[in-house]
Design a protein around this motif. Structure first.
Motif, PDB file in Angstrom:
ATOM      1  N   VAL A 129       0.827  -1.206   0.000  1.00 26.35           N
ATOM      2  CA  VAL A 129       0.000   0.000   0.000  1.00 26.35           C
ATOM      3  C   VAL A 129       0.865   1.260   0.000  1.00 26.35           C
ATOM      4  N   ASP A 130       1.999   1.207   0.680  1.00 26.55           N
ATOM      5  CA  ASP A 130       2.885   2.377   0.780  1.00 26.55           C
ATOM      6  C   ASP A 130       4.069   2.292  -0.182  1.00 26.55           C
ATOM      7  N   ASP A 131       3.966   1.446  -1.219  1.00 22.78           N
ATOM      8  CA  ASP A 131       5.062   1.307  -2.166  1.00 22.78           C
ATOM      9  C   ASP A 131       5.322   2.636  -2.884  1.00 22.78           C
ATOM     10  N   ALA A 132       6.572   2.840  -3.270  1.00 18.29           N
ATOM     11  CA  ALA A 132       6.948   4.102  -3.922  1.00 18.29           C
ATOM     12  C   ALA A 132       6.396   4.218  -5.336  1.00 18.29           C
ATOM     13  N   ASN A 133       6.063   3.091  -5.966  1.00 15.21           N
ATOM     14  CA  ASN A 133       5.629   3.118  -7.365  1.00 15.21           C
ATOM     15  C   ASN A 133       4.097   3.160  -7.443  1.00 15.21           C
ATOM     16  N   GLU A 134       3.572   4.143  -8.200  1.00 15.56           N
ATOM     17  CA  GLU A 134       2.118   4.296  -8.272  1.00 15.56           C
ATOM     18  C   GLU A 134       1.439   3.154  -9.028  1.00 15.56           C
ATOM     19  N   GLN A 135       2.146   2.531  -9.993  1.00 12.45           N
ATOM     20  CA  GLN A 135       1.546   1.398 -10.700  1.00 12.45           C
ATOM     21  C   GLN A 135       1.330   0.218  -9.748  1.00 12.45           C
ATOM     22  N   VAL A 136       2.286   0.007  -8.865  1.00 15.44           N
ATOM     23  CA  VAL A 136       2.172  -1.081  -7.894  1.00 15.44           C
ATOM     24  C   VAL A 136       1.054  -0.778  -6.908  1.00 15.44           C
ATOM     25  N   ARG A 137       0.951   0.470  -6.463  1.00 17.10           N
ATOM     26  CA  ARG A 137      -0.123   0.835  -5.521  1.00 17.10           C
ATOM     27  C   ARG A 137      -1.495   0.674  -6.184  1.00 17.10           C
ATOM     28  N   ALA A 138      -1.596   1.045  -7.458  1.00 21.95           N
ATOM     29  CA  ALA A 138      -2.868   0.904  -8.169  1.00 21.95           C
ATOM     30  C   ALA A 138      -3.262  -0.562  -8.313  1.00 21.95           C
ATOM     31  N   LYS A 139      -2.299  -1.413  -8.645  1.00 27.73           N
ATOM     32  CA  LYS A 139      -2.584  -2.842  -8.764  1.00 27.73           C
ATOM     33  C   LYS A 139      -2.929  -3.430  -7.390  1.00 27.73           C
ATOM     34  N   THR A 140      -2.277  -2.934  -6.348  1.00 28.66           N
ATOM     35  CA  THR A 140      -2.594  -3.371  -4.993  1.00 28.66           C
ATOM     36  C   THR A 140      -4.046  -3.041  -4.655  1.00 28.66           C
ATOM     37  N   PRO A 150     -12.410  -8.355   5.817  1.00 27.85           N
ATOM     38  CA  PRO A 150     -13.007  -7.047   6.103  1.00 27.85           C
ATOM     39  C   PRO A 150     -11.957  -5.965   6.379  1.00 27.85           C
ATOM     40  N   GLU A 151     -10.771  -6.391   6.818  1.00 19.62           N
ATOM     41  CA  GLU A 151      -9.707  -5.413   7.107  1.00 19.62           C
ATOM     42  C   GLU A 151      -9.197  -4.719   5.848  1.00 19.62           C
ATOM     43  N   ALA A 152      -9.530  -5.268   4.673  1.00 18.92           N
ATOM     44  CA  ALA A 152      -9.059  -4.680   3.414  1.00 18.92           C
ATOM     45  C   ALA A 152      -9.541  -3.251   3.250  1.00 18.92           C
ATOM     46  N   VAL A 153     -10.697  -2.925   3.825  1.00 21.10           N
ATOM     47  CA  VAL A 153     -11.254  -1.589   3.674  1.00 21.10           C
ATOM     48  C   VAL A 153     -10.363  -0.535   4.323  1.00 21.10           C
ATOM     49  N   VAL A 154      -9.600  -0.909   5.347  1.00 20.61           N
ATOM     50  CA  VAL A 154      -8.686   0.038   5.998  1.00 20.61           C
ATOM     51  C   VAL A 154      -7.620   0.494   5.009  1.00 20.61           C
ATOM     52  N   SER A 155      -7.030  -0.464   4.296  1.00 26.94           N
ATOM     53  CA  SER A 155      -6.008  -0.134   3.301  1.00 26.94           C
ATOM     54  C   SER A 155      -6.604   0.640   2.126  1.00 26.94           C
ATOM     55  N   LEU A 156      -7.813   0.288   1.729  1.00 23.20           N
ATOM     56  CA  LEU A 156      -8.449   0.991   0.613  1.00 23.20           C
ATOM     57  C   LEU A 156      -8.769   2.434   0.996  1.00 23.20           C
ATOM     58  N   ASN A 157      -9.165   2.659   2.237  1.00 21.36           N
ATOM     59  CA  ASN A 157      -9.394   4.036   2.686  1.00 21.36           C
ATOM     60  C   ASN A 157      -8.112   4.848   2.621  1.00 21.36           C
ATOM     61  N   GLU A 158      -6.998   4.195   2.950  1.00 23.49           N
ATOM     62  CA  GLU A 158      -5.698   4.875   2.861  1.00 23.49           C
ATOM     63  C   GLU A 158      -5.378   5.228   1.415  1.00 23.49           C
ATOM     64  N   LEU A 159      -5.653   4.300   0.494  1.00 24.44           N
ATOM     65  CA  LEU A 159      -5.363   4.533  -0.923  1.00 24.44           C
ATOM     66  C   LEU A 159      -6.312   5.558  -1.538  1.00 24.44           C
TER      67      LEU A 159
END
Length: 320
Positions: free
Chosen positions: A168-179, A189-198
């Motif tokens: 989620v905190d990777d430096a590359n935006e393509q990797v973050r988008a694929k994540t 259900p914890e996935a929503v926490v990371s998605l809120n961050e993104l």
């Protein structure tokens, strides 16, 4: 239509979308360039004939473009388009190991997936660890790392939440988008926490992907982080945010919709209200606020959208 994800054509066509145009007798090549949360496209006539009544097209294992013609009592045919230029052996030779799997062209084709199955069986116990390693290694090209995440999704084991949270905190935006994409298919259900961050990422493409992943996963975000998407001048990003807004309780944004002087916030909230919660009461409130906002200066883009809001309020609210 088919996307050219091979390497046997000139590099200008790598990633191009080939479109069969039956009525005009031609095949178009559309090359795309990332622009904010979407793409700009350049179209050229790749092949044309009199007639060239293309009915279907696909990319073969040899990297050639195959297409068939026919329809409406015309004669049919099967054609192959190949390039006579020089492709380096280092590019053409796909080894039967992890490197060959990562570089496998046309990954979604049946023949490509059959090829991947061989090395996967050979690697067996090291498969998951090796593919995860490619995804995590920041020295790898971004398209190798995103391919690794796709391979885990297609062949298993699916990317787990621990891996995705790391990226989620990777430096590359393509990797973050694929994540973000992969988080949308994660059943935790914890996935929503990371998605809120993104959703609050600095990159428009990542924010759009996060919003679409939340839609796919059936998640509901907070209203506050959605505002950045709703006021975006990028229509693709704003639309993704508004689609999420349609899932929220309208009471969450109702008061701000009717009080805000920000045209974009009002437009997106009003559209979401009339799509997801149509009623005559909501329509009258939306119409009254739209009329008030039109009293002052409105940009050319926003006046058109405000008029659309009025149209939507009249129609969906069944206002006589």
């Amino acid at each position: 239509m088919v996307t050219y994800d091979h390497f046997m054509f000139p590099t200008k066509y790598h990633g191009a979308v080939f479109l069969g145009d039956w009525s005009e007798g031609r095949i178009l090549a559309v090359t795309m360039k990332r622009s904010g949360a979407t793409y700009t496209a350049n179209t050229e006539v790749f092949l044309q004939g009199s007639p060239l009544n293309v009915t279907d097209l696909d990319v073969g294992p040899d990297g050639a473009l195959y297409f068939v013609t026919g329809g409406r009592s015309t004669s049919g045919g099967l054609y192959r388009v190949a390039w006579n230029g020089n492709v380096p052996d280092a590019v053409k030779n796909l080894t039967d190991d992890l490197a060959g799997v990562i570089r496998q062209p046309q990954m979604l084709a049946a023949w490509a997936r059959h090829r991947v199955a061989g090395p996967q069986g050979t690697l067996q116990e090291t498969w998951a660890t090796s593919i995860r390693g490619v995804a995590l290694a920041t020295e790898n090209p971004a398209h190798y790392r995103t391919r690794a995440l796709d391979l885990l999704q297609l062949y298993g084991p699916k990317p787990d939440l621990k891996l995705l949270e790391t990226l989620v905190d990777d430096a590359n935006e393509q990797v973050r988008a694929k994540t973000a994409e992969r988080l949308g298919t994660c059943d935790k259900p914890e996935a929503v926490v990371s998605l809120n961050e993104l959703l609050e990422d600095e990159d428009r493409w990542v924010r759009r992907k996060a919003a679409e992943a939340m839609l796919r996963g059936g998640h509901k975000p907070e209203f506050a982080p959605l505002k950045r998407l709703l006021i975006s001048d990028d229509r693709s990003e704003a639309r993704a945010g508004r689609r999420l807004l349609e899932r929220l309780d309208p009471n969450v944004y109702h008061d701000e919709m009717l009080a805000t002087d920000n045209h974009l916030i009002f437009i997106q909230c009003a559209v979401a209200t009339m799509i997801a919660h149509p009623s005559r009461k909501n329509a009258y409130e939306v119409l009254a606020r739209a009329a008030k906002l039109m009293d002052g200066f409105v940009s050319d883009r926003n006046i058109v959208d405000l008029l659309r809001v009025v149209d939507l309020g009249l129609e969906r609210g069944e206002v006589p």
